[in-house]
Design an enzyme around this catalytic site. Sequence first.
Site, PDB file in Angstrom:
ATOM      1  N   HIS A  98       0.669  -1.097   0.034  1.00  0.00           N
ATOM      2  CA  HIS A  98      -0.194  -0.152  -0.008  1.00  0.00           C
ATOM      3  C   HIS A  98       0.856   1.329   0.134  1.00  0.00           C
ATOM      4  CE1 HIS A  98       0.723  -1.055   4.151  1.00  0.00           C
ATOM      5  NE2 HIS A  98       0.475   0.148   4.734  1.00  0.00           N
ATOM      6  N   LEU A  99       0.507   2.128  -0.532  1.00  0.00           N
ATOM      7  CA  LEU A  99       1.059   3.668  -0.670  1.00  0.00           C
ATOM      8  C   LEU A  99       0.323   4.714   0.263  1.00  0.00           C
ATOM      9  CD1 LEU A  99       2.369   5.414  -3.893  1.00  0.00           C
ATOM     10  CD2 LEU A  99       0.764   6.625  -2.221  1.00  0.00           C
TER      11      LEU A  99
END
Length: 112
Positions: A98-99
């Site tokens: 995830h960013l």
Amino acid sequence: MDECVFCKIARGDIPAEFVHKDEAVFVIRDLNPQAPTHLLIVPVRHVESAADVNDPEIWSSIMGRAVETARRLGLDKEGFRMVINTGAQGGQTVPHIHLHLMSGRNFGWPPG
């Protein structure tokens, strides 16, 4: 994967308020924000970390959605930071890539 919190959110097993959701990626607010705006850009498909990405479409969907979201929310006017933590030493706490998209304050360098 059955116990992955992001997979559960993607399946609807855990309720979430989506900033965006499509077949490839979803965007939610971080429950422990480190900036006034702190969003998570998460691919629907389970990939444990950045080190495990073999399909460039994963990168395309994550990065493209992060930049589109930043523009849509006006975060591009003052600036934003994008972070992907990888592995325990890299600060990754959820084993699903995830960013972090953060904005609304000045960020120092070096980070961490």
